[in-house]
Design an enzyme around this catalytic site. Structure first.
Site, PDB file in Angstrom:
ATOM      1  N   GLY A  12       0.826  -1.206   0.000  1.00 25.99           N
ATOM      2  CA  GLY A  12       0.000   0.000   0.000  1.00 25.99           C
ATOM      3  C   GLY A  12       0.856   1.250   0.000  1.00 25.99           C
ATOM      4  N   GLY A  14      -0.353   4.291   0.153  1.00 27.99           N
ATOM      5  CA  GLY A  14      -1.244   5.367   0.581  1.00 27.99           C
ATOM      6  C   GLY A  14      -0.553   6.210   1.639  1.00 27.99           C
ATOM      7  CG  PHE A  15      -2.600   9.557   3.434  1.00 27.57           C
ATOM      8  CD1 PHE A  15      -2.013  10.804   3.361  1.00 27.57           C
ATOM      9  CD2 PHE A  15      -3.798   9.345   2.769  1.00 27.57           C
ATOM     10  CE1 PHE A  15      -2.601  11.830   2.638  1.00 27.57           C
ATOM     11  CE2 PHE A  15      -4.392  10.361   2.043  1.00 27.57           C
ATOM     12  CZ  PHE A  15      -3.792  11.606   1.970  1.00 27.57           C
ATOM     13  N   GLY A  16      -0.357   5.866   4.920  1.00 25.75           N
ATOM     14  CA  GLY A  16       0.420   5.140   5.920  1.00 25.75           C
ATOM     15  C   GLY A  16       1.642   4.468   5.318  1.00 25.75           C
ATOM     16  CD  GLU A 171     -14.571  18.003   2.610  1.00 22.44           C
ATOM     17  OE1 GLU A 171     -13.944  18.670   3.433  1.00 22.44           O
ATOM     18  OE2 GLU A 171     -14.046  17.114   1.928  1.00 22.44           O
ATOM     19  CG  ASP A 301      -8.522   4.079   6.291  1.00 29.50           C
ATOM     20  OD1 ASP A 301      -8.213   4.828   7.225  1.00 29.50           O
ATOM     21  OD2 ASP A 301      -9.039   4.483   5.228  1.00 29.50           O
ATOM     22  CB  ALA A 316      -4.832  11.337   6.002  1.00 34.70           C
TER      23      ALA A 316
HETATM   24  C1  LIG Z   1     -13.332  10.546  -0.590  1.00 32.22           C
HETATM   25  C2  LIG Z   1     -12.468  10.500   0.635  1.00 32.22           C
HETATM   26  C3  LIG Z   1     -12.194  11.671   1.331  1.00 32.22           C
HETATM   27  C4  LIG Z   1     -11.395  11.645   2.456  1.00 32.22           C
HETATM   28  N1  LIG Z   1     -11.139  12.812   3.117  1.00 32.22           N
HETATM   29  C5  LIG Z   1     -10.301  12.813   4.183  1.00 32.22           C
HETATM   30  C6  LIG Z   1      -9.955  14.026   4.827  1.00 32.22           C
HETATM   31  O1  LIG Z   1     -10.414  15.105   4.452  1.00 32.22           O
HETATM   32  N2  LIG Z   1      -9.102  13.965   5.883  1.00 32.22           N
HETATM   33  C7  LIG Z   1      -8.580  12.777   6.335  1.00 32.22           C
HETATM   34  O2  LIG Z   1      -7.781  12.767   7.268  1.00 32.22           O
HETATM   35  N3  LIG Z   1      -8.895  11.613   5.754  1.00 32.22           N
HETATM   36  C8  LIG Z   1      -9.742  11.602   4.684  1.00 32.22           C
HETATM   37  N4  LIG Z   1     -10.065  10.422   4.068  1.00 32.22           N
HETATM   38  C9  LIG Z   1      -9.573   9.166   4.648  1.00 32.22           C
HETATM   39  C10 LIG Z   1      -8.123   8.930   4.279  1.00 32.22           C
HETATM   40  O3  LIG Z   1      -7.954   9.070   2.896  1.00 32.22           O
HETATM   41  C11 LIG Z   1      -7.731   7.545   4.753  1.00 32.22           C
HETATM   42  O4  LIG Z   1      -7.938   7.446   6.137  1.00 32.22           O
HETATM   43  C12 LIG Z   1      -6.277   7.269   4.449  1.00 32.22           C
HETATM   44  O5  LIG Z   1      -6.068   7.276   3.065  1.00 32.22           O
HETATM   45  C13 LIG Z   1      -5.867   5.907   5.036  1.00 32.22           C
HETATM   46  O6  LIG Z   1      -4.529   5.686   4.717  1.00 32.22           O
HETATM   47  P1  LIG Z   1      -4.003   4.202   4.482  1.00 32.22           P
HETATM   48  O7  LIG Z   1      -2.537   4.310   4.282  1.00 32.22           O
HETATM   49  O8  LIG Z   1      -4.519   3.310   5.557  1.00 32.22           O
HETATM   50  O9  LIG Z   1      -4.732   3.739   3.137  1.00 32.22           O
HETATM   51  P2  LIG Z   1      -4.795   4.426   1.704  1.00 32.22           P
HETATM   52  O10 LIG Z   1      -4.283   5.802   1.731  1.00 32.22           O
HETATM   53  O11 LIG Z   1      -6.191   4.200   1.240  1.00 32.22           O
HETATM   54  O12 LIG Z   1      -3.802   3.539   0.840  1.00 32.22           O
HETATM   55  C14 LIG Z   1      -4.018   2.174   0.620  1.00 32.22           C
HETATM   56  C15 LIG Z   1      -3.203   1.758  -0.582  1.00 32.22           C
HETATM   57  O13 LIG Z   1      -3.199   0.345  -0.637  1.00 32.22           O
HETATM   58  C16 LIG Z   1      -3.363  -0.076  -1.970  1.00 32.22           C
HETATM   59  N5  LIG Z   1      -3.937  -1.424  -1.950  1.00 32.22           N
HETATM   60  C17 LIG Z   1      -5.096  -1.815  -1.364  1.00 32.22           C
HETATM   61  N6  LIG Z   1      -5.252  -3.145  -1.510  1.00 32.22           N
HETATM   62  C18 LIG Z   1      -4.183  -3.595  -2.196  1.00 32.22           C
HETATM   63  C19 LIG Z   1      -3.776  -4.877  -2.652  1.00 32.22           C
HETATM   64  N7  LIG Z   1      -4.509  -5.974  -2.417  1.00 32.22           N
HETATM   65  N8  LIG Z   1      -2.626  -4.976  -3.354  1.00 32.22           N
HETATM   66  C20 LIG Z   1      -1.869  -3.870  -3.622  1.00 32.22           C
HETATM   67  N9  LIG Z   1      -2.203  -2.635  -3.193  1.00 32.22           N
HETATM   68  C21 LIG Z   1      -3.341  -2.501  -2.486  1.00 32.22           C
HETATM   69  C22 LIG Z   1      -4.285   0.970  -2.580  1.00 32.22           C
HETATM   70  O14 LIG Z   1      -4.151   1.022  -4.002  1.00 32.22           O
HETATM   71  C23 LIG Z   1      -3.787   2.246  -1.904  1.00 32.22           C
HETATM   72  O15 LIG Z   1      -2.805   2.884  -2.654  1.00 32.22           O
HETATM   73  C24 LIG Z   1     -10.868  10.414   2.929  1.00 32.22           C
HETATM   74  C25 LIG Z   1     -11.143   9.238   2.225  1.00 32.22           C
HETATM   75  C26 LIG Z   1     -11.931   9.278   1.086  1.00 32.22           C
HETATM   76  C27 LIG Z   1     -12.211   7.992   0.332  1.00 32.22           C
END
Ligand SMILES: Cc1cc2nc3c(=O)[nH]c(=O)nc-3n(C[C@H](O)[C@H](O)[C@H](O)COP(=O)(O)OP(=O)(O)OC[C@H]3O[C@@H](n4cnc5c(N)ncnc54)[C@H](O)[C@@H]3O)c2cc1C
Length: 433
Positions: A12, A14-16, A171, A301, A316
């Site tokens: 992943g 993403g943010f984390g 939003e 998440d 995030a």
């Molecule tokens: C529309 C929307 C608006 C948001 N607004 C806000 C906000 O204003 N403020 C805030 O703090 N938070 C907001 N969030 C929440 C925030 O985006 C998440 O809490 C944050 O992204 C979680 O980070 P993460 O690293 O856990 O996962 P993510 O950032 O979701 O990253 C997960 C990554 O894992 C990858 N992945 C998943 N499954 C697989 C797999 N099987 N194989 C390979 N790759 C995989 C995905 O492609 C992705 O790149 C919002 C979310 C959404 C959907």
């Protein structure tokens, strides 16, 4: 890169996951970041792609560019299909990947709570494809709506229903209403605004439930001022594409339903043989390790920390702070040192409702209106990755603000059965991107 260094795999970008990868830049490890997309997505601005304000490219950045200068890190484009915890191996769409330590940072997915009709016909907002599908669909509804001669059908086409009174729902509803009233009225001179509705449905009795009462009241009033009809106690039980069914029997004729009412852990969490908590999130110890696996860390998440009195929000800042701790704890674990527990430092909350209208809670301080809106703009610009993206977003926002415009009003794909594309009209929506 030394092949005999311990191999840390992060699933992943993403943010984390990215935060963890960057925090490992000085560590004596090999880092592999695996993601099914080759970009990091700034999800907080997805709703602006859905409402024609920004292009997907403005809020996404290639992972390879982000990791380019990090000598101990590499990227692999692949979808992880399963995790063999005993063999310390990932099965992916491009072959197996072994690891010494694993960070699971797969984020969340849309949760329809088992409502099948919504899964088929509602429009979720979780990734780039979803946002482009919403933009295409909303713009198409206006193109077809102004040609429709049956008044009931026309009104249903021009009714946009958003479900969920959290930040994404608020939003999106505010931005949709402004898109219609400030921009589409100019594009469609025959449009009768009395026939257009933007409805925000919330099952409980409050929007932005985590914010203090003063900010919630301001949000409700501002939404009304922006012509968003807010309905509390409205629980959606079905949507077949043309009618939104509410618990209690009420039906709202509408051809658009944007679903912002639920998230859960990404599907991969279901395929890791470990205990899961609410919303399918993987149970983690305070050190972010899986209960039975010292070498597997789970963050963001996808993680559920049982030690917390309340589940941590799927936001995030939680993911980023956990990414940093996971990186430190991986190194400590490799050295045989004691691990640190996670402590969340709440930086506050921000949500925007539209032009010059936002709410912000920062520690004990609360802001509304223009000041909160400026804060929201600054925080989002600063957090975006890449100078080019920051510049593009700033230019777009300035353009929209001064010219009352939305730059990306393009329908980029015909919908299946689209009358405008020569097909037969169809009831339910088809995801179009
Ligand atoms: C529309 C929307 C608006 C948001 N607004 C806000 C906000 O204003 N403020 C805030 O703090 N938070 C907001 N969030 C929440 C925030 O985006 C998440 O809490 C944050 O992204 C979680 O980070 P993460 O690293 O856990 O996962 P993510 O950032 O979701 O990253 C997960 C990554 O894992 C990858 N992945 C998943 N499954 C697989 C797999 N099987 N194989 C390979 N790759 C995989 C995905 O492609 C992705 O790149 C919002 C979310 C959404 C959907």
């Amino acid at each position: 890169m030394h092949q005999d260094l311990p191999h840390v795999v992060i699933v992943g970008a993403g943010f984390g996951g990215l935060r963890a990868a960057r925090a490992l830049r000085e560590a004596p490890v090999r880092v592999t970041v695996v993601d099914r997309h080759n970009y990091h997505l700034f999800q907080p601005l997805l709703y602006q792609v859905a409402t024609a304000g920004l292009s997907p490219e403005d809020i996404a950045h290639p992972v390879r560019a982000i990791l380019r200068r990090q000598r101990n890190a590499s990227f692999r484009l692949a979808e992880v299909e399963s995790v063999d915890l005993d063999a310390r191996r990932l099965e992916t769409t491009t072959g197996p990947i072994g690891y010494d330590a694993l960070v699971v940072a797969v984020g969340g997915a849309t949760n329809f709570f088992g409502l099948r009709s919504l899964e088929t016909s509602a429009l979720p907002l979780k990734d780039v494809e979803d946002a482009v599908a919403i933009r295409n669909h909303v713009l198409r509804m206006f193109e077809l709506g102004v040609q429709e001669t049956d008044p009931d059908r026309r009104r249903a086409m021009l009714t946009l229903v958003v479900v969920g009174g959290g930040p994404t729902g608020v939003e999106s509803a505010g931005a949709l209403s402004e898109l219609v009233r400030l921009v589409l009225t100019k594009d469609f001179p025959t449009l009768d605004l009395k026939e257009v509705r933007v409805v925000l449905l919330e099952a409980t009795d409050r929007v932005l439930a985590d914010l203090p009462e003063r900010l919630r009241e301001y949000t409700g009033e501002t939404l009304w001022r922006k012509h968003v009809e807010v309905r509390f106690g409205a629980r959606v039980v079905g949507f077949e594409g043309e009618r939104v069914a509410l618990q209690g029997g009420e039906v709202i004729p509408a051809h658009t339903l944007l679903w912002a009412a639920g998230v859960r852990a990404a599907p991969l969490a279901d395929r890791v043989a470990s205990r899961r908590g609410p919303l399918g999130r993987l149970v983690a110890r305070p050190t972010l390790q899986l209960p039975e696996r010292d070498e597997v860390f789970v963050i963001g998440d996808a993680a559920f920390l049982e030690s917390e009195a309340r589940p941590l929000p799927m936001m995030a800042p939680v993911a980023m702070q956990q990414g940093e701790l996971a990186a430190r704890n991986v190194v400590r674990w490799l050295r045989g040192e004691p691990l640190e527990p996670f402590r969340y430092r709440d930086p506050g909350s921000l949500a925007t409702i539209g032009r010059t209208a936002a709410v912000a809670r920062l520690g004990r301080f609360q802001f509304t209106g223009l000041l909160a809106w400026v804060l929201w703009l600054v925080v989002h610009i600063v957090q975006l990755i890449g100078f080019r993206n920051r510049l593009l977003v700033l230019v777009n926002w300035a353009w929209d603000y001064f010219l009352y415009d939305r730059a990306v009003r393009l329908i980029t794909r015909p919908e299946h059965g689209d009358p405008a594309a020569g097909g037969a009209a169809r009831g339910s929506l088809e995801r179009s991107a």
